[in-house]
Design an enzyme around this catalytic site. Structure first.
Site, PDB file in Angstrom:
ATOM      1  N   ARG A   7      78.699  37.283 106.390  1.00 28.64           N
ATOM      2  CA  ARG A   7      79.227  36.186 107.222  1.00 28.64           C
ATOM      3  C   ARG A   7      80.627  35.751 106.816  1.00 28.64           C
ATOM      4  O   ARG A   7      81.304  35.093 107.609  1.00 28.64           O
ATOM      5  CB  ARG A   7      78.278  34.983 107.192  1.00 28.64           C
ATOM      6  CG  ARG A   7      77.070  35.208 108.057  1.00 28.64           C
ATOM      7  CD  ARG A   7      76.232  33.963 108.228  1.00 28.64           C
ATOM      8  NE  ARG A   7      75.127  34.251 109.122  1.00 28.64           N
ATOM      9  CZ  ARG A   7      73.953  33.638 109.105  1.00 28.64           C
ATOM     10  NH1 ARG A   7      73.730  32.669 108.228  1.00 28.64           N
ATOM     11  NH2 ARG A   7      73.005  33.968 109.965  1.00 28.64           N
ATOM     12  N   ASP A  61      73.884  27.892 106.095  1.00 27.04           N
ATOM     13  CA  ASP A  61      73.885  28.600 107.379  1.00 27.04           C
ATOM     14  C   ASP A  61      74.952  28.067 108.343  1.00 27.04           C
ATOM     15  O   ASP A  61      75.122  28.615 109.432  1.00 27.04           O
ATOM     16  CB  ASP A  61      72.504  28.491 108.039  1.00 27.04           C
ATOM     17  CG  ASP A  61      71.443  29.252 107.247  1.00 27.04           C
ATOM     18  OD1 ASP A  61      71.794  30.254 106.585  1.00 27.04           O
ATOM     19  OD2 ASP A  61      70.269  28.843 107.280  1.00 27.04           O
TER      20      ASP A  61
HETATM   21  C1  S3P Z   1      66.017  29.399 104.208  1.00 22.51           C
HETATM   22  C2  S3P Z   1      66.803  29.440 103.089  1.00 22.51           C
HETATM   23  C3  S3P Z   1      68.212  29.881 103.101  1.00 22.51           C
HETATM   24  C4  S3P Z   1      68.777  29.963 104.520  1.00 22.51           C
HETATM   25  C5  S3P Z   1      67.806  30.596 105.480  1.00 22.51           C
HETATM   26  C6  S3P Z   1      66.532  29.778 105.534  1.00 22.51           C
HETATM   27  C7  S3P Z   1      64.608  28.932 104.081  1.00 22.51           C
HETATM   28  O1  S3P Z   1      68.289  31.151 102.495  1.00 22.51           O
HETATM   29  O2  S3P Z   1      69.999  30.666 104.535  1.00 22.51           O
HETATM   30  O3  S3P Z   1      68.349  30.661 106.783  1.00 22.51           O
HETATM   31  O4  S3P Z   1      63.994  28.616 105.124  1.00 22.51           O
HETATM   32  O5  S3P Z   1      64.105  28.871 102.961  1.00 22.51           O
HETATM   33  P1  S3P Z   1      68.471  31.306 100.895  1.00 22.51           P
HETATM   34  O6  S3P Z   1      67.301  30.692 100.251  1.00 22.51           O
HETATM   35  O7  S3P Z   1      68.521  32.775 100.633  1.00 22.51           O
HETATM   36  O8  S3P Z   1      69.757  30.626 100.581  1.00 22.51           O
END
Ligand code: S3P
Length: 443
Positions: free
Chosen positions: A357, A326
């Site tokens: 992004r 992120d």
């Molecule tokens: C998150 C996992 C990430 C991240 C998201 C929060 C989580 O996504 O980008 O903001 O809390 O499990 P991905 O698992 O799709 O990479």
């Protein structure tokens, strides 16, 4: 807290001003806040939560968990109580902008006798959901998928689903968590063979009385498994630590603004979340972890001190992409202020976040005078003077909006964004914090 209407676009401009200085507290971690409300909603007894992020994404999860049948009460600032329930019947939930909210909830409901219709805002309705519904279908959950794998979707769950062994196609804590949460009430063992990703679900399940085992494998993946059971989770107290993804905005603002010296208090340093700070240090950033400690819930936290630094471009280690997934937009802003070029590779997943992004970051930089090369799965950013003067399209993406406003702090002519309303999804106090540090942001 900045009052910004969620319905009307709110343009905002940031300008360069003097050095940033002072101390702010990091907002509660978004990943842990979602999980605290959901797992509390499934547990036997009353789970208490302190330091909850009261951003729009989490409030969507609060609303969803209430609709599923649990009682969720705010008892003070950041303090909440969740009375768990055994979900049943039917419910319609709107997860707003929250990808983590909807994806984890799809898994969480899977083992109950319940039918749930899931939807979300325009951005969430455009995001892929089959990464979650495919493994859930293998477990025996029925899914109504009439929009090419996008929301709205209906999950017809059942108390009669089977555990599976599932190899994740990508490093994703959302996929791993959804499968593990479904596995809680499934028959037999559920094992996720994952490419390593943040482990907050595993930690919280262990803290709530369920054993989740993690084994490192020789191929670099990990086996993460639990045994299904009709035993409910045990209610507990969850102390939500500060969000390293949100803290990165003030840290980068301090690193790039001459004369700055800023401290962000109470930031979680989970090894699967802190890679952005390693990258900033590798660029020459003066980023120091002070007062390291462990908080209730078992996460390590520190106060992060960042001082203005002369940054140099690097090649960011792609093997750590999941540990900073992120943070690439704000890292790209740091790269725009470094000497030389920063290469970011292996980040195709950024194309299916709240916005694409990779292209949104490339556009925000290019339009403000920064040299960027965009690739299908990466970006290269060459540092130099930031002219500014553009109005950045945010595509309803909070991290693009905040990254653009941080870039404006070092620009010749200021940087505007078309809309700031969605910043409240993850960082409701962003404007208050930025002005407390001395940033010039006009709303
Ligand atoms: C998150 C996992 C990430 C991240 C998201 C929060 C989580 O996504 O980008 O903001 O809390 O499990 P991905 O698992 O799709 O990479």
């Amino acid at each position: 807290m900045q009052e910004i209407s969620a319905s009307r676009p709110k343009p905002v401009t940031s300008y360069s001003a003097g050095p940033l200085s002072g101390r702010i507290g990091a907002p509660g971690d978004k990943s842990i806040s979602h999980r605290a409300i959901m797992l509390g909603g499934m547990a036997d007894g009353v789970t208490t939560v302190s330091g909850l992020l009261e951003g729009a994404d989490i409030l969507s999860t609060v609303d969803a968990v209430r609709r599923l049948g649990s009682k969720v009460t705010r008892t003070g600032e950041g303090s909440w109580q969740v009375e768990g329930a055994v979900w049943k019947g039917s419910a319609a939930v709107d997860c707003g902008n929250a990808g983590t909210g909807v994806r984890l909830l799809m898994g969480a409901v899977a083992g109950y006798d319940i039918e749930v219709e899931f939807t979300g805002d325009e951005s969430l309705r455009s995001r892929p959901m089959r990464r979650i519904t495919d493994p859930l279908s293998l477990m025996g959950v029925e899914v109504t998928d009439e929009n090419d794998g996008r929301l709205p979707m209906t999950i017809r769950a059942s108390a009669d689903i089977d555990g599976i062994t599932y190899e994740t196609p990508k490093a994703s804590a959302q996929i791993k968590s959804a499968v593990l949460l479904a596995g809680l009430r499934a028959k037999g063992r559920t094992c996720v063979i994952e490419k390593p990703s943040r482990d907050h679900t595993e930690r919280m399940l262990n803290a709530m009385g369920r054993t989740v085992v993690t084994e490192e494998r020789e191929d670099g993946r990990r086996n993460v498994y639990l045994d299904g059971s009709s035993d409910r989770l045990r209610a507990t107290h969850i102390d939500v630590p500060g969000d390293p993804s949100s803290a990165a905005f003030a840290v980068v603002a301090a690193l790039i603004t001459p004369g700055s010296d800023v401290v962000v208090d109470g930031v979680m340093l989970n090894p699967r979340r802190d890679a952005v700070y390693d990258a900033l240090r590798a660029m020459g950033g003066d980023v120091v972890f002070e007062n390291e400690r462990v908080v209730g819930g078992g996460e390590r936290v520190a106060d992060i001190r960042a001082r203005h630094s002369k940054l140099t471009g690097i090649t960011v280690d792609p093997s750590r992409a999941a540990d900073m997934i992120d943070e690439y937009p704000i890292l790209a802003v740091a790269a725009a202020c470094a000497s030389g070029t920063t290469h970011m590779n292996g980040i195709h997943e950024l194309r299916v976040k709240e916005s694409d992004r990779i292209s949104a970051t490339a556009a925000l930089l290019t339009e403000n005078g920064v040299t960027v090369e965009e690739r299908e799965d990466g970006l290269s950013v060459t540092g130099g003077p930031v002219a500014g003067g553009a109005t950045v399209r945010t595509y309803h993406d909070h991290r693009i909006a905040m990254s653009a406003l941080v870039l404006g702090l070092v620009s010749d002519r200021g940087v505007s964004i078309d809309d700031a309303s969605m910043i409240a999804t993850s960082y409701p106090d962003f404007f208050e914090h930025m002005s407390a540090l001395g940033a010039k942001v006009d709303t």
